[in-house]
Design a protein around this motif. Sequence first.
Motif, short mmCIF file in Angstrom:
data_model
loop_
_atom_site.label_atom_id
_atom_site.label_comp_id
_atom_site.label_asym_id
_atom_site.label_seq_id
_atom_site.Cartn_x
_atom_site.Cartn_y
_atom_site.Cartn_z
N ALA A 146 40.82 -11.83 103.36
CA ALA A 146 41.51 -12.11 104.86
C ALA A 146 40.29 -11.69 105.91
O ALA A 146 40.30 -12.75 107.02
N ILE A 147 40.24 -10.95 105.94
CA ILE A 147 39.33 -9.79 107.26
C ILE A 147 37.96 -10.65 107.05
O ILE A 147 37.59 -10.74 108.41
N SER A 155 39.81 -16.94 116.67
CA SER A 155 39.96 -16.05 115.82
C SER A 155 40.37 -15.39 114.55
O SER A 155 39.25 -14.17 114.12
N LEU A 156 41.50 -16.09 114.57
CA LEU A 156 42.11 -15.69 113.31
C LEU A 156 41.88 -16.43 112.24
O LEU A 156 42.68 -16.39 110.95
N SER A 157 41.59 -17.27 112.25
CA SER A 157 41.17 -18.04 110.88
C SER A 157 42.47 -19.47 111.12
O SER A 157 42.25 -19.03 109.58
N VAL A 201 45.67 -7.79 108.62
CA VAL A 201 44.77 -8.43 108.66
C VAL A 201 44.47 -8.60 110.34
O VAL A 201 43.44 -8.88 110.84
N GLY A 202 45.76 -9.30 110.73
CA GLY A 202 45.52 -9.52 112.00
C GLY A 202 45.63 -8.28 113.40
O GLY A 202 44.28 -8.46 113.36
N PHE A 203 45.30 -7.22 112.99
CA PHE A 203 44.81 -5.78 113.44
C PHE A 203 43.82 -5.31 113.27
O PHE A 203 42.65 -4.68 114.38
N SER A 204 43.30 -5.72 112.38
CA SER A 204 41.63 -5.03 111.53
C SER A 204 40.80 -6.10 112.55
O SER A 204 39.51 -6.25 113.27
N ASN A 205 41.65 -7.77 112.61
CA ASN A 205 40.54 -8.72 113.31
C ASN A 205 39.97 -8.02 114.93
O ASN A 205 39.21 -8.21 115.58
N SER A 206 41.58 -7.95 115.32
CA SER A 206 41.41 -7.44 116.58
C SER A 206 40.74 -6.27 116.99
O SER A 206 39.87 -5.81 118.18
N SER A 207 40.90 -5.80 115.65
CA SER A 207 40.13 -4.12 115.90
C SER A 207 38.86 -3.80 116.24
O SER A 207 38.24 -3.17 116.48
N PHE A 208 38.27 -4.99 115.65
CA PHE A 208 37.28 -5.64 115.37
C PHE A 208 36.50 -5.97 116.52
O PHE A 208 35.37 -5.44 116.90
N GLY A 239 46.20 2.45 116.59
CA GLY A 239 46.26 2.57 116.14
C GLY A 239 47.79 2.01 115.52
O GLY A 239 48.15 2.20 114.57
N GLY A 240 47.91 0.42 115.76
CA GLY A 240 48.29 -0.83 115.11
C GLY A 240 47.89 -1.20 114.45
O GLY A 240 48.93 -0.97 113.31
N LEU A 241 46.30 -0.80 113.67
CA LEU A 241 45.95 -1.00 112.69
C LEU A 241 46.48 0.13 111.86
O LEU A 241 46.99 -0.05 110.74
#
Lengths: 541, 44
Positions: free
Chosen positions: A28-29, A241-243, A269-276, B18-20
Amino acid sequence: MSSTAGAAAQEERRRGSFSSRRIFILAAIGSAVGLGNIWRFPYVAYENGGGAFVVPYLVALLTAGIPFLLLDYAIGHRHRGSAPLSFARLRRGTEGLGWWQVAICFLIAVYYAAVLAWALSYTFFSLDQAWGADPEGFFFGEYLQAGDVAVTADVVPGVLVPLAVVWLAVLVVLALGVQRGIGAVSLVFIPVLVLAFAVLVVQALLLPGAGAGLDALFTPDWAALAEPAVWAAAFGQIFFSLSIGFGIMITYASYVGRREDMTGSGLVVGFSNSSFELLAGIGVFAALGFMAQAGGVAVGEVARDGIALAFIAFPTIINEAPAGALIGVLFFGSLVIAGITSLISVIEVVISAVRDKLDTSRLTATLAVVVPSAVLSLVLFSTTSGIYVLDVVDHFVNQYGILVVALLSMLVVAWVLRALPRLGDHLNVHGRPRVGTGWRVLTSIVAPAGLAIVLVLAVRDDLAAPYEGYPTWLLLGFGWLLVLALPLVGFLLARLPWRAGTHLDGPPPGSDPGTPLDGAPVADAAGRDRSVTGHDEGGRR
Amino acid sequence: MSASAIVMMLVAMLIIWGGLALAVTSLVRHGAVEDRAENVRRDP
């Protein structure tokens, strides 16, 4: 094993499944993190308030992006089917929405592969800076051989070959199946992508002028928060961005073991996408800061997005930077990896729908979907007019394809079918944190309202002036008419009969995550990450 | 870099990364709790 559990296990073997929650999250990421994270987010943030953009961005993520992602997960996970089958199981009359999403995915795959082909070529070009001293002239002239705005059949071998390679890779991965293909690729490629991009960011941060780039990106313009367009940009960025909203997450969720925590997975998944995206923003603007300093201009004069950022600005940076070849390989290699995992997810939506609808093996469905897509892609985008067609199709499919079908699907599920309470209950059986009234309000009101504003602003802009000044015939043929045809195709496909024995009324038997597994062979309750063994579907029922 | 840019960069990192970290931790911990509950149900 009860007959119900046995039927569920048999159906899971037929469709295929991810072997663990971890694999599903990585896949999903891989789908969410695509070209847009790298080449769209940094510029959108810079243009819309810089550091202040964090505020609307987070609001959009938490009030629309993640709630919508969880809705997709709930639909796919509860109904255990591709987008059309899941919608048909929600209510038969809504199946067309699923096919509309499938049609959009087919179209996206056709042009998205072309950009990957360019990035693949540029990964190798980086080694000796094949673009020379004029990256812009090289890209449009020598590489794409783009002439006047017209549709031509003049093939460009330099694009044809890498495009064929991309499609061959996609064919092999998808033919291998859900776990051995998509799962295995995600397991390897996502860590590699993060590592490669992290190295790129470190390299970029060491360049002179990097601080000026970051200063331009993060200096807050608080007055921007009063502009509706900035909030619309944040909702648009999160949404694209989140598909979400066009079948990918429904399809992937249907491959996850029924006792998994989909809410917690969605948050990751949501925070991983934003982190990237944040990582990409830092890397891209550090590099642009160097480019601005080398050229003796302000960062604002070199900041750009999309194709111009990747294929013009970055080659310029690579020309000037120490260890430029390394930066080039890391940047374009990251684009290829991020793009191919997204492309795979887009085509899987189509393959999964075909397999659910017809009684075909994995290989047959893969060939039936990938070969026509590849041929169309090669015909349309390996020619000298490829870039113009691509630009128009991309714009219209995103703004009026994905956005409209996502908005309509959400409204239908929330307000016509009134399915949110039972979908929320489904998520809560094994999911934490629990979703309740707040999630239902966000999904039925806030997220649709945000998307509607994005849509209205897009329509206003496109009616005010022709997109990018392209001729009307091009915008009509590859823009408006194409996006109008998509729902028609979708609802026509919905009229085809399902394969014999397909359960259509509600979730299939044995899919309730609250019922005991009864020793079904797909389950292993000893470990959350081992609750299904994963199947690579081998053949027909 | 200006002070305001540094602060906003750190805020963005803290909240998003941090959220991740929080989301991953919560998922892992909840998974462990579910496992224990499942084992109790199967082997009372």
